[in-house]
Design a protein around this motif. Structure first.
Motif, PDB file in Angstrom:
ATOM      1  N   VAL A 199       0.860  -1.179   0.000  1.00 44.33           N
ATOM      2  CA  VAL A 199       0.000   0.000   0.000  1.00 44.33           C
ATOM      3  C   VAL A 199       0.903   1.239   0.000  1.00 44.33           C
ATOM      4  N   PRO A 200       0.779   2.121  -1.000  1.00 44.80           N
ATOM      5  CA  PRO A 200       1.636   3.311  -1.050  1.00 44.80           C
ATOM      6  C   PRO A 200       1.087   4.417  -0.142  1.00 44.80           C
ATOM      7  N   PHE A 201       1.900   4.883   0.802  1.00 44.31           N
ATOM      8  CA  PHE A 201       1.415   5.908   1.720  1.00 44.31           C
ATOM      9  C   PHE A 201       2.574   6.746   2.246  1.00 44.31           C
ATOM     10  N   GLU A 202       2.230   7.880   2.825  1.00 47.63           N
ATOM     11  CA  GLU A 202       3.177   8.731   3.527  1.00 47.63           C
ATOM     12  C   GLU A 202       2.614   9.017   4.911  1.00 47.63           C
ATOM     13  N   LEU A 203       3.497   9.235   5.869  1.00 52.49           N
ATOM     14  CA  LEU A 203       3.071   9.612   7.209  1.00 52.49           C
ATOM     15  C   LEU A 203       2.950  11.128   7.291  1.00 52.49           C
ATOM     16  N   GLY A 204       1.815  11.597   7.814  1.00 53.73           N
ATOM     17  CA  GLY A 204       1.561  13.024   7.899  1.00 53.73           C
ATOM     18  C   GLY A 204       1.714  13.572   9.304  1.00 53.73           C
ATOM     19  N   GLU A 205       0.855  14.505   9.650  1.00 56.00           N
ATOM     20  CA  GLU A 205       0.962  15.188  10.933  1.00 56.00           C
ATOM     21  C   GLU A 205       0.437  14.341  12.083  1.00 56.00           C
ATOM     22  N   ILE A 206       0.888  14.666  13.285  1.00 55.52           N
ATOM     23  CA  ILE A 206       0.416  14.007  14.508  1.00 55.52           C
ATOM     24  C   ILE A 206      -0.724  14.833  15.095  1.00 55.52           C
ATOM     25  N   LEU A 207      -1.828  14.153  15.391  1.00 57.64           N
ATOM     26  CA  LEU A 207      -3.018  14.831  15.895  1.00 57.64           C
ATOM     27  C   LEU A 207      -3.308  14.401  17.328  1.00 57.64           C
ATOM     28  N   PRO A 208      -3.436  15.347  18.265  1.00 59.93           N
ATOM     29  CA  PRO A 208      -3.829  14.998  19.636  1.00 59.93           C
ATOM     30  C   PRO A 208      -5.337  14.813  19.713  1.00 59.93           C
ATOM     31  N   LEU A 209      -5.766  13.676  20.271  1.00 64.36           N
ATOM     32  CA  LEU A 209      -7.192  13.398  20.448  1.00 64.36           C
ATOM     33  C   LEU A 209      -7.490  13.353  21.942  1.00 64.36           C
ATOM     34  N   GLU A 210      -8.670  12.876  22.299  1.00 61.71           N
ATOM     35  CA  GLU A 210      -9.068  12.917  23.710  1.00 61.71           C
ATOM     36  C   GLU A 210      -8.162  12.099  24.610  1.00 61.71           C
ATOM     37  N   THR A 211      -7.947  10.848  24.261  1.00 65.09           N
ATOM     38  CA  THR A 211      -7.098   9.979  25.094  1.00 65.09           C
ATOM     39  C   THR A 211      -5.925   9.406  24.317  1.00 65.09           C
ATOM     40  N   THR A 212      -5.829   9.727  23.039  1.00 64.54           N
ATOM     41  CA  THR A 212      -4.788   9.149  22.195  1.00 64.54           C
ATOM     42  C   THR A 212      -4.155  10.209  21.307  1.00 64.54           C
ATOM     43  N   TYR A 213      -3.043   9.810  20.682  1.00 63.40           N
ATOM     44  CA  TYR A 213      -2.448  10.574  19.589  1.00 63.40           C
ATOM     45  C   TYR A 213      -2.514   9.706  18.340  1.00 63.40           C
ATOM     46  N   ARG A 214      -2.787  10.338  17.196  1.00 65.75           N
ATOM     47  CA  ARG A 214      -2.857   9.603  15.932  1.00 65.75           C
ATOM     48  C   ARG A 214      -1.961  10.287  14.909  1.00 65.75           C
ATOM     49  N   ILE A 215      -1.256   9.496  14.124  1.00 67.37           N
ATOM     50  CA  ILE A 215      -0.489  10.050  13.020  1.00 67.37           C
ATOM     51  C   ILE A 215      -1.270   9.786  11.727  1.00 67.37           C
ATOM     52  N   GLU A 216      -1.424  10.817  10.932  1.00 69.48           N
ATOM     53  CA  GLU A 216      -2.217  10.706   9.721  1.00 69.48           C
ATOM     54  C   GLU A 216      -1.501   9.879   8.664  1.00 69.48           C
ATOM     55  N   LEU A 217      -2.263   9.024   7.972  1.00 71.67           N
ATOM     56  CA  LEU A 217      -1.758   8.291   6.821  1.00 71.67           C
ATOM     57  C   LEU A 217      -2.286   8.964   5.573  1.00 71.67           C
ATOM     58  N   GLU A 218      -1.408   9.288   4.667  1.00 71.83           N
ATOM     59  CA  GLU A 218      -1.805   9.885   3.399  1.00 71.83           C
ATOM     60  C   GLU A 218      -1.535   8.857   2.300  1.00 71.83           C
ATOM     61  N   ILE A 219      -2.608   8.319   1.716  1.00 71.22           N
ATOM     62  CA  ILE A 219      -2.470   7.321   0.655  1.00 71.22           C
ATOM     63  C   ILE A 219      -2.000   8.015  -0.616  1.00 71.22           C
ATOM     64  N   ILE A 220      -0.991   7.433  -1.256  1.00 71.14           N
ATOM     65  CA  ILE A 220      -0.455   7.979  -2.498  1.00 71.14           C
ATOM     66  C   ILE A 220      -1.188   7.336  -3.669  1.00 71.14           C
ATOM     67  N   HIS A 221      -1.822   8.139  -4.487  1.00 70.84           N
ATOM     68  CA  HIS A 221      -2.585   7.621  -5.636  1.00 70.84           C
ATOM     69  C   HIS A 221      -1.761   7.681  -6.920  1.00 70.84           C
TER      70      HIS A 221
END
Length: 221
Positions: A199-221
């Protein structure tokens, strides 16, 4: 004849291990079932964008079926979709990648029973076997990145890490389940033995959520 199965799909390492086990045991995988809240365009479990799951399905060559649900009607929505899948794909069983949490298995078995389906738990184990399960994944040929961590259990420096030998060594220094069964971390699988291509992807920004942190996945088309 091979038994037709739908797999409850989170997009993470446990789901991939479950898929591999079902494949080895000779089941016919008809579709990947992923829950998505009606309120947001992200998966219920890990918060991935729909396109990330769809990219996995494309790489695996398995259809993705979405279960649109709300928090209050989650079980009913799940059962309704299973009944649909019985008609559409002729499924005889629903598989889950849970490891050892009894309440999760109880829920899945009750849902399957009400839909007159078999509930499969190919990875079921004792909690004490979770470290070996992580070892099995690291040696499986599948590749995964950490995409979400619990704020109180694992730091943001774990986001984006590859689940490899170094990960296996480091996670043992943390007071958590090595497999993240308690929600300590979540992963995204992007390649492995059953993938036709990564799966082609890049890692994006880190987002703070209520109890977790998530790093965005950007799919490369």
């Amino acid at each position: 004849m091979k038994k037709k199965v739908a797999l409850s799909w989170s997009g993470g390492k446990d789901a991939a291990m479950c898929l591999q086990k079902l494949h080895e045991e000779g089941y016919e995988m008809t579709c990947l079932l992923t829950t998505i809240p009606k309120e947001i365009d992200r998966t219920f479990g890990h918060g991935e964008k729909k396109e990330a799951i769809e990219a996995q399905g494309k790489s695996l060559g398995i259809p993705v079926e979405w279960i649109e649900c709300t928090f209050s009607t989650y079980t009913e929505d799940f059962m309704k979709k299973l009944m649909e899948m019985k008609h559409t794909y002729g499924i005889e069983a629903i598989a889950f990648g849970d490891l050892y949490l009894e309440e999760h298995r109880d829920w899945g078995e009750k849902v399957a029973e009400k839909c007159e389906l078999q509930a499969l738990y190919p990875l079921w184990m004792k909690e004490s076997e979770s470290l070996q399960a992580l070892r099995n994944f690291v040696e499986s040929g599948y590749k995964a990145k950490v995409i979400r961590v619990h704020k109180d259990k694992i730091g943001t420096d774990w986001l984006g890490r590859e689940v490899n030998e170094q990960f296996y060594q480091d996670i043992q220094q943390k007071p958590v389940c090595p497999m993240g069964e308690g929600g300590e971390y979540h992963t995204f699988v992007y390649d492995g033995p059953l993938f036709k291509q990564p799966v082609p992807f890049e890692l994006g920004e880190i987002l703070p959520l209520e109890t977790t942190y998530r790093i965005e996945l950007e799919i490369i088309h």
